[in-house]
Design a protein around this motif. Structure first.
Motif, short mmCIF file in Angstrom:
data_model
loop_
_atom_site.label_atom_id
_atom_site.label_comp_id
_atom_site.label_asym_id
_atom_site.label_seq_id
_atom_site.Cartn_x
_atom_site.Cartn_y
_atom_site.Cartn_z
N LEU A 91 12.04 13.22 5.08
CA LEU A 91 10.93 12.31 5.42
C LEU A 91 10.49 11.52 4.20
CD1 LEU A 91 8.60 11.13 7.03
CD2 LEU A 91 7.35 13.27 6.67
N GLU A 92 10.21 12.21 3.11
CA GLU A 92 9.68 11.54 1.92
C GLU A 92 10.69 10.55 1.34
OE1 GLU A 92 7.73 15.35 2.70
OE2 GLU A 92 9.83 14.82 2.36
N ASN A 93 11.95 10.95 1.25
CA ASN A 93 12.98 10.08 0.70
C ASN A 93 13.18 8.85 1.58
OD1 ASN A 93 15.36 10.00 -1.37
ND2 ASN A 93 16.33 9.58 0.59
N SER A 94 13.24 9.05 2.88
CA SER A 94 13.47 7.93 3.80
C SER A 94 12.29 6.96 3.80
CB SER A 94 13.72 8.46 5.22
OG SER A 94 14.85 9.29 5.27
N ALA A 95 11.07 7.50 3.82
CA ALA A 95 9.89 6.64 3.84
C ALA A 95 9.77 5.85 2.55
CB ALA A 95 8.64 7.49 4.07
N ALA A 96 10.04 6.49 1.42
CA ALA A 96 9.98 5.79 0.13
C ALA A 96 11.00 4.67 0.08
CB ALA A 96 10.20 6.78 -1.01
N LEU A 97 12.22 4.93 0.55
CA LEU A 97 13.25 3.90 0.57
C LEU A 97 12.84 2.73 1.47
CD1 LEU A 97 16.67 5.82 0.72
CD2 LEU A 97 15.67 4.59 -1.19
N ALA A 98 12.25 3.05 2.60
CA ALA A 98 11.82 1.99 3.52
C ALA A 98 10.76 1.11 2.87
CB ALA A 98 11.29 2.61 4.81
N ALA A 99 9.85 1.72 2.11
CA ALA A 99 8.80 0.95 1.44
C ALA A 99 9.40 0.07 0.34
CB ALA A 99 7.76 1.89 0.85
N VAL A 100 10.35 0.62 -0.40
CA VAL A 100 11.02 -0.18 -1.44
C VAL A 100 11.74 -1.36 -0.81
CG1 VAL A 100 12.90 -0.16 -3.13
CG2 VAL A 100 11.24 1.71 -3.09
N GLN A 101 12.40 -1.11 0.30
CA GLN A 101 13.14 -2.18 0.96
C GLN A 101 12.22 -3.25 1.52
OE1 GLN A 101 16.92 -1.84 3.56
NE2 GLN A 101 15.24 -1.48 4.97
N ALA A 102 11.10 -2.84 2.10
CA ALA A 102 10.20 -3.79 2.74
C ALA A 102 9.33 -4.55 1.74
CB ALA A 102 9.31 -3.07 3.75
N TYR A 103 8.97 -3.91 0.63
CA TYR A 103 7.98 -4.51 -0.26
C TYR A 103 8.42 -4.63 -1.71
CZ TYR A 103 4.78 -3.63 3.63
OH TYR A 103 4.16 -3.62 4.86
N GLY A 104 9.50 -3.97 -2.10
CA GLY A 104 9.93 -4.00 -3.50
C GLY A 104 10.64 -5.29 -3.87
N GLY A 105 10.77 -5.51 -5.17
CA GLY A 105 11.46 -6.69 -5.66
C GLY A 105 12.96 -6.56 -5.54
N GLY A 230 -0.72 -4.32 1.51
CA GLY A 230 -0.40 -3.53 2.69
C GLY A 230 0.75 -2.55 2.52
N ALA A 231 1.39 -2.51 1.35
CA ALA A 231 2.55 -1.63 1.16
C ALA A 231 2.17 -0.16 1.30
CB ALA A 231 3.20 -1.90 -0.20
N TRP A 232 1.08 0.25 0.65
CA TRP A 232 0.68 1.65 0.72
C TRP A 232 0.26 2.04 2.13
CZ3 TRP A 232 0.96 6.40 0.09
CH2 TRP A 232 -0.10 7.28 0.35
N GLU A 233 -0.50 1.20 2.79
CA GLU A 233 -0.95 1.51 4.14
C GLU A 233 0.23 1.70 5.08
OE1 GLU A 233 -4.20 -0.15 1.86
OE2 GLU A 233 -2.17 -0.87 2.23
N TRP A 234 1.25 0.84 4.94
CA TRP A 234 2.44 0.95 5.78
C TRP A 234 3.20 2.24 5.47
CZ3 TRP A 234 7.75 1.19 5.12
CH2 TRP A 234 8.53 0.91 6.26
N LEU A 235 3.36 2.55 4.19
CA LEU A 235 4.06 3.78 3.80
C LEU A 235 3.30 5.01 4.28
CD1 LEU A 235 6.14 5.47 2.27
CD2 LEU A 235 4.87 5.01 0.16
N ARG A 236 1.99 4.99 4.14
CA ARG A 236 1.18 6.13 4.58
C ARG A 236 1.31 6.34 6.09
NH1 ARG A 236 -4.75 4.92 3.35
NH2 ARG A 236 -4.40 3.53 5.12
N ASP A 237 1.30 5.27 6.87
CA ASP A 237 1.46 5.40 8.32
C ASP A 237 2.84 5.94 8.68
OD1 ASP A 237 -1.10 4.55 8.88
OD2 ASP A 237 -0.54 2.48 9.29
N LEU A 238 3.87 5.50 7.95
CA LEU A 238 5.22 5.99 8.23
C LEU A 238 5.33 7.48 7.90
CD1 LEU A 238 8.12 5.51 9.09
CD2 LEU A 238 8.62 4.68 6.78
N LEU A 239 4.77 7.90 6.78
CA LEU A 239 4.78 9.32 6.42
C LEU A 239 4.06 10.15 7.47
CD1 LEU A 239 4.01 9.12 2.59
CD2 LEU A 239 6.10 10.05 3.61
N THR A 240 2.91 9.66 7.92
CA THR A 240 2.14 10.40 8.92
C THR A 240 2.88 10.49 10.24
OG1 THR A 240 0.07 9.66 7.91
CG2 THR A 240 -0.03 10.46 10.17
#
Length: 383
Positions: A91-105, A230-240
């Motif tokens: 869960l943690e690895n997948s959610a973090a990767l999704a956040a990097v992909q959606a919002y990272g440089g 909104g990056a953190w809010e999106w990641l937090r919702d995905l983790l939850t």
């Protein structure tokens, strides 16, 4: 309307069932008999099998070697993992990767996504805050400073404490939410072995090794900090939402264990499953699971599709949390009752599911808090 899962989502779930088929829930010492951690690290062999099945790169875009699927597919896989108490940071690895992909440089995505999708790099997320009760983004401060490396530009300096970080001793990077002087939240990818980073050992109710993360003037280059709105809010919702999927999978397995046990155990010449009091309790827990399921898929669909609604997506996530935190507790408590003393036998795996369920319940937080948050949303948005 078509509520069936897509072929790709079903294929992901089928692949997960194949990978998890041989996983034993009691492969490590019992948390009831172990004063510390049940194991030094997560299941590396299972992690490798997940990578070989392309399940670590489920949410990663095809251009980076992934499947390009969505939160619904991830939740289907997490549901299967919880049925066997899979000891991996999926869960943690997948959610973090999704956040990097959606919002990272672009540099961060190019450097991290493919490697992490192959299982070569492990990510986790610090999402519990300083005490486990306060907002995670307020536990760490971030201020801009000078960059450390060539071409990095202005970097960031982090100070603060995050508690109960899962799998932190095995992770290469920790995604840390932090608040700035401008009252904004950024996400910093902090290497575990880095100047100013210290870990304090903690343990979950399931016996897994957690860590208190202490950051003392930790300098992070600008490339490794995500400051998109909104990056953190999106990641937090995905983790939850993913945690709700874990609760659902665990609950389904526990109800099946109860069904098998009560069908085989006899009293007065009849299986106890035929007694009305037993059947009613099992039926109530089945209703809990179906409510957990429908609210989970609603939240996952909103996250995946970006579809609008009468309330923000956080409303659907709150409803899923209410059912998951209450439902998983009721399912395991009923299972213990129906199993009698056998449920406390450390040679039988039910007590492990109970410990994991308690950890998930504590991670989700009390239903009353989510009901209050949902009430605030209802007050702020006219239906």
């Amino acid at each position: 309307m078509d509520f069936t899962f897509s072929e790709e989502q079903q294929a992901a779930a089928e692949a997960a069932r194949g990978v998890f088929a041989d996983v034993a829930p009691d492969a490590v010492p019992s948390p009831a008999l172990t004063p510390g951690a049940v194991a030094d690290e997560f299941d590396r062999a299972l992690w490798a099998r997940l990578a070989d099945a392309d399940l670590l790169s489920l949410l990663v875009a095809e251009e980076h070697g992934g499947a390009g699927l969505d939160a619904v597919a991830l939740c289907l896989v997490l549901r299967e993992s919880a049925k066997v108490l899979a000891r991996v940071p999926l869960l943690e690895n997948s959610a973090a990767l999704a956040a990097v992909q959606a919002y990272g440089g672009p540099e961060l995505r190019a450097d991290l996504l493919a490697r992490a999708g192959r299982g070569e790099v492990v990510l986790t997320v610090a999402a519990s805050g300083r005490t486990g009760h306060d907002p995670a983004e307020l536990a760490v401060t971030a201020r801009q400073g000078e960059g450390e490396g060539e071409g990095e530009g202005a970097g960031w300096v982090l100070d603060g404490v995050q508690t109960a970080v899962p799998w932190v001793y095995d992770a290469d990077f920790i995604v840390v939410p932090a608040h700035t002087a401008a009252d904004r939240t950024v996400l910093a990818l902090v290497p575990r072995d880095h100047d100013g980073v210290a870990l304090g050992e903690q343990f979950s109710t399931s016996g897994e090794r957690l860590g208190e993360l202490r950051l003392d003037s930790v300098r992070i280059g600008a490339r490794d900090v995500i400051d998109a709105e909104g990056a953190w809010e999106w990641l937090r919702d995905l983790l939850t939402t993913g945690t709700c999927a874990l609760a659902l999978g665990l609950g389904e397995r526990v109800l099946r264990m109860s069904s098998e046990y009560t069908s085989g155990r006899e009293q007065f010449g009849y299986p106890v499953a035929t007694f009305q009091a037993v059947a009613v309790q099992a039926a109530d827990r089945y209703i809990d699971l179906r409510a957990m399921e429908v609210t989970l898929w609603q939240a996952a669909w909103r996250l995946s599709s970006g579809a609008g609604g009468a309330l923000p997506v956080s409303g659907d996530v709150a409803v899923a949390k209410i059912w998951a935190s209450e439902g998983v507790r009721r399912v395991v408590q009923t299972a213990q009752h129906l199993h009698g003393g056998f449920g406390a036998d450390v040679d039988y795996p039910l007590h492990r599911y109970h410990a994991w369920a308690k950890h998930l319940e504590l991670s989700l937080g009390p239903a009353a808090a989510h009901e209050e948050a949902l009430g605030d949303l209802l007050a702020a948005h006219s239906l």
